[in-house]
Motif scaffolding. Sequence first.
Motif, short mmCIF file in Angstrom:
data_model
loop_
_atom_site.label_atom_id
_atom_site.label_comp_id
_atom_site.label_asym_id
_atom_site.label_seq_id
_atom_site.Cartn_x
_atom_site.Cartn_y
_atom_site.Cartn_z
N ILE A 2 7.97 6.19 -4.21
CA ILE A 2 5.91 6.56 -4.21
C ILE A 2 5.85 7.19 -5.95
O ILE A 2 4.47 6.95 -5.47
N SER A 3 6.51 7.86 -5.75
CA SER A 3 6.09 8.65 -7.50
C SER A 3 5.67 7.57 -8.40
O SER A 3 4.89 7.76 -9.01
N GLN A 4 6.48 6.35 -7.91
CA GLN A 4 6.09 5.41 -8.60
C GLN A 4 5.13 4.14 -8.38
O GLN A 4 5.20 3.17 -9.23
N GLY A 5 4.43 4.30 -7.40
CA GLY A 5 3.76 3.61 -7.19
C GLY A 5 4.35 2.10 -6.37
O GLY A 5 3.22 1.42 -5.30
N PHE A 6 5.35 2.94 -5.49
CA PHE A 6 5.59 1.48 -4.50
C PHE A 6 5.68 1.90 -3.57
O PHE A 6 5.46 2.86 -2.55
N THR A 7 4.34 1.78 -2.63
CA THR A 7 3.72 2.06 -1.43
C THR A 7 4.40 1.22 -0.31
O THR A 7 3.67 1.62 1.17
N ASP A 8 5.13 0.33 -0.29
CA ASP A 8 5.56 -0.47 0.66
C ASP A 8 6.56 -0.03 1.50
O ASP A 8 7.50 0.76 1.29
N ILE A 9 6.14 0.19 2.44
CA ILE A 9 7.21 1.19 3.33
C ILE A 9 8.96 0.75 3.60
O ILE A 9 9.50 1.63 4.00
N ALA A 10 9.41 -0.11 3.08
CA ALA A 10 9.99 -0.62 2.49
C ALA A 10 11.02 0.18 1.32
O ALA A 10 12.10 0.29 1.13
N ASN A 11 10.17 1.22 0.77
CA ASN A 11 10.73 2.05 0.08
C ASN A 11 11.06 3.04 0.62
O ASN A 11 11.35 4.28 0.29
N GLY A 12 11.37 3.27 1.63
CA GLY A 12 12.51 3.99 2.36
C GLY A 12 11.41 4.74 4.04
O GLY A 12 12.20 5.67 4.00
N THR A 13 9.76 4.66 3.70
CA THR A 13 9.17 5.58 4.50
C THR A 13 9.74 5.02 5.99
O THR A 13 9.78 5.43 7.45
N SER A 14 9.99 3.19 6.15
CA SER A 14 10.97 2.82 7.27
C SER A 14 11.31 3.45 8.13
O SER A 14 12.00 3.02 9.25
N ALA A 37 13.32 0.42 -5.34
CA ALA A 37 12.74 1.29 -6.78
C ALA A 37 13.35 2.16 -5.52
O ALA A 37 13.98 3.36 -6.29
N HIS A 38 13.79 2.12 -3.96
CA HIS A 38 14.25 3.33 -3.83
C HIS A 38 15.22 3.83 -4.35
O HIS A 38 15.64 4.65 -4.10
N GLU A 39 15.95 2.88 -3.63
CA GLU A 39 18.15 2.65 -4.59
C GLU A 39 17.33 3.15 -5.61
O GLU A 39 18.64 3.84 -6.40
N VAL A 40 16.62 2.81 -6.67
CA VAL A 40 16.72 3.67 -8.32
C VAL A 40 16.52 5.14 -8.31
O VAL A 40 17.12 5.93 -9.30
N ARG A 97 8.09 -5.75 -0.47
CA ARG A 97 9.04 -5.36 0.38
C ARG A 97 10.74 -5.12 -0.61
O ARG A 97 10.96 -3.85 -1.08
N SER A 98 10.71 -6.05 -1.32
CA SER A 98 11.37 -6.64 -2.22
C SER A 98 11.79 -5.46 -3.57
O SER A 98 12.67 -3.90 -3.94
N GLN A 99 10.98 -5.24 -3.93
CA GLN A 99 10.57 -4.32 -5.34
C GLN A 99 10.49 -3.05 -4.77
O GLN A 99 11.02 -2.10 -5.70
#
Length: 402
Positions: free
Chosen positions: A373-385, A341-344, A335-337
């Motif tokens: 997502i394009s970088q492989g971070f699929t946890d919903i904390a990537n912004g999806t949630s 990734a979203h902020e980056v 989740r942290s990662q």
Amino acid sequence: MAMSPAPSHGGHHLAPTFGGTVISHAASQRTPRRRRTGVVLAVLGAVVICVACIGTQWGANVAYDDARESFRDAVVQTATSQNELEQDMAALMAMTDAASTIAAADTGTLMDPGAKEVLAAALTDAADAEASTSALLDETLPTAEEKPTWAWELFGEAAELNDEREAASGLRSEFESARTVADDAAETVNDAGTSAILSATDAAGAFEAAHIAARNLDILALRNTAAELAGVEKLDSTVSGTYEQLEAAAAAMLSSEQAEIAEKQGALFEARTQIEAFARGLAPGILLDFDWSAYVNGFGDGDSMGGLATWWYGDPGYATIELSDSVAAHWPGARSQALIAHEVGHAISVKCEGMYDDSNPQSIEAWATAWAISQGFTDIANGTSAYGPPPQELVAVAAGCR
């Protein structure tokens, strides 16, 4: 018997005789002719003497005029050399002033120590050259006095002018020699100074890499100033002032780095340090600042995490990422990662301007989520949630932003 007077005609009248000598009239007429010859000779002698005097006077005038002309030429040439020496000395002093400023500004942070030693030696030699030459600039050049009248005065003045001409020529030789010394000293100082500066600009990149935690604006100041000095060939007050700015930027970087380190101190220090390195690794070459707070965007309690990115387009662009302490508390969880990734994804926009619509909040958040997502971070904390899933075509576009 009575004697009658001598007849007055038909004979010769005899002059009285004295001692048996007869003084004739003819003899009495020769004396005036001898006197006229003596007068002529006297006049001729006077003329000769007068001509000789005139010749002497003329010769004296010619000798004086020639001597004065040669004297004036020599003085003019010497004055020109003295003026040129004064200009060369002014250039040397300006050069040493700039070099001294550079040497004084050095803090040992950027400049190569060996280059600094060479510069110091060049400044010492230049100071010696200035001291030995400065007295020549105070020399007063001779001037010709008013032309005298009489031959003996003219000859005497001509001799003095010739002597002073020789002295002026000798002084000119001293000026020319001093110019060579001044020019050589200035060139040596310039070479040493520019070499010292270039050693510092060459070290700027490695210095930045060693202090990446410094604030963005301080890093940019170092970069820009180093770029301005790169390839410098001649010292002047502008160059020395710019070098002072370079040293100031390096000092500011060290100061802000220490402030950033102090800000991260505490139980979460290691996690915060690792998170910052992780974020920089996702976007190499992007200048990132980090700010840590208990709450960001109202999130930070319990399992909630908050993040916020602000970025500035430019050459280069840079960004600031704010994270809640809870992001570090849950590190290195997925989740942290994903949130990082979203902020980056927002921050890397400075590198990919024009690849998406950044005119409204919805498209901006969709981009950051798609990039994570394009970088492989699929946890919903990537912004999806928070913002929902982005279009697949946007994920494909975002994958091209590196």
